[in-house]
Design a protein around this motif. Structure first.
Motif: not given
Length: 291
Positions: A233-261
């Protein structure tokens, strides 16, 4: 070593936790090693591992009594890693689908970043940084799982049932995570209202995650599976990143919420089945003995 009689387990846990929390505040506010090339606030966690070992020894607890059981530990760690991989695979896929639907998805990129609550910061690709990231997260799970799912439940178990001890340790684990948004507010990187929102969200989410880890520990009989899941859980968010046209990890909280839920629901469903199976086996064994 002869076991010490624990007359006030909650008071003892509160005292140990307060010491850890003071060390955590000092590490994050004064030393700030997470803002250096190290990329992780590990000083208080290293001290936490040492203190945990000393206290467990002083109380006469064997390693297996605080979750460090003997046996197929590598398999349990692997199971935790695999579980984390499965739920985060779904979460990353969902994030990519949402980004593509918005027409902003660029790519998935692999590099080391520092966790910053709402989004990760930094873009380091040197081999040393990958090693430091792995080591830092290993230290983190050893300290947090060893205490919150090992030592604390063992001490509280002297007086309280599993459910009550779980609620206490999960609440403490949730409160453990509010230091970073408070530091952001002190550093004027976040508004007061933003700090309050982040504190509440982190407290609730971390408490739920702590509950999940405790249930995994209960079912597996050790802290190794929860360590594997926690590490992933801790390592993947520090290593694998979703990059968009406006930045990286902009929806990280959504990603974590989905995974943890998802992972919490799956663990809870399995736990209910596990309890029924155990209760059935216990009744059957009692029937055999009676006959």
């Amino acid at each position: 070593m002869k076991k010490e009689k624990i007359t006030k387990p909650f008071t003892l846990v509160a005292a140990i936790y307060t010491l850890y929390f003071i060390l955590r505040v000092m590490d994050l506010f004064i030393l700030r090693t997470d803002q250096t090339w190290v990329g992780e606030a590990i000083i208080h966690k290293l001290l936490g591992i040492v203190i945990m070992s000393i206290i467990a020894c002083r109380l006469g607890f064997k390693p297996e009594e605080i979750g460090f059981s003997k046996g197929k530990n590598i398999l349990k760690v692997f199971n935790g890693l695999a579980f984390g991989l499965s739920v985060y695979g779904i979460a990353y896929a969902a994030e990519i689908i949402m980004a593509k639907a918005a027409g902003s998805f660029d790519s998935l990129r692999f590099y080391v970043s520092a966790y910053a609550i709402d989004k990760n910061s930094g873009n380091r690709t040197g081999f040393l940084f990958f090693i430091l990231c792995i080591i830092g997260n290993v230290i983190n799970v050893l300290m947090e799982e060893g205490n919150f799912r090992g030592l604390f439940p063992r001490i509280l178990g002297e007086k309280y049932a599993f459910a009550k001890a779980t609620v206490i340790t999960s609440a403490l684990f949730g409160f453990w995570h509010i230091v970073l948004p408070v530091r952001n507010y002190v550093d004027r990187e976040q508004s007061f209202s933003g700090m309050i929102v982040q504190c509440v969200l982190l407290l609730v989410i971390s408490a739920v995650i702590g509950l999940k880890f405790t249930i995994l520990t209960k079912m597996s009989g050790s802290i190794y599976m929860s360590m594997g899941d926690h590490f992933f859980n801790n390592t993947i968010v520090n290593l694998l990143h979703v990059v968009t046209n406006t930045g990286a990890d902009e929806m990280m909280t959504v990603r974590i919420f989905i995974a943890q839920s998802l992972s919490f629901v799956l663990v809870l469903i399995y736990y209910c089945k596990w309890r029924k199976t155990n209760a059935f086996n216990t009744e059957r064994e009692a029937g055999f003995r009676a006959s």
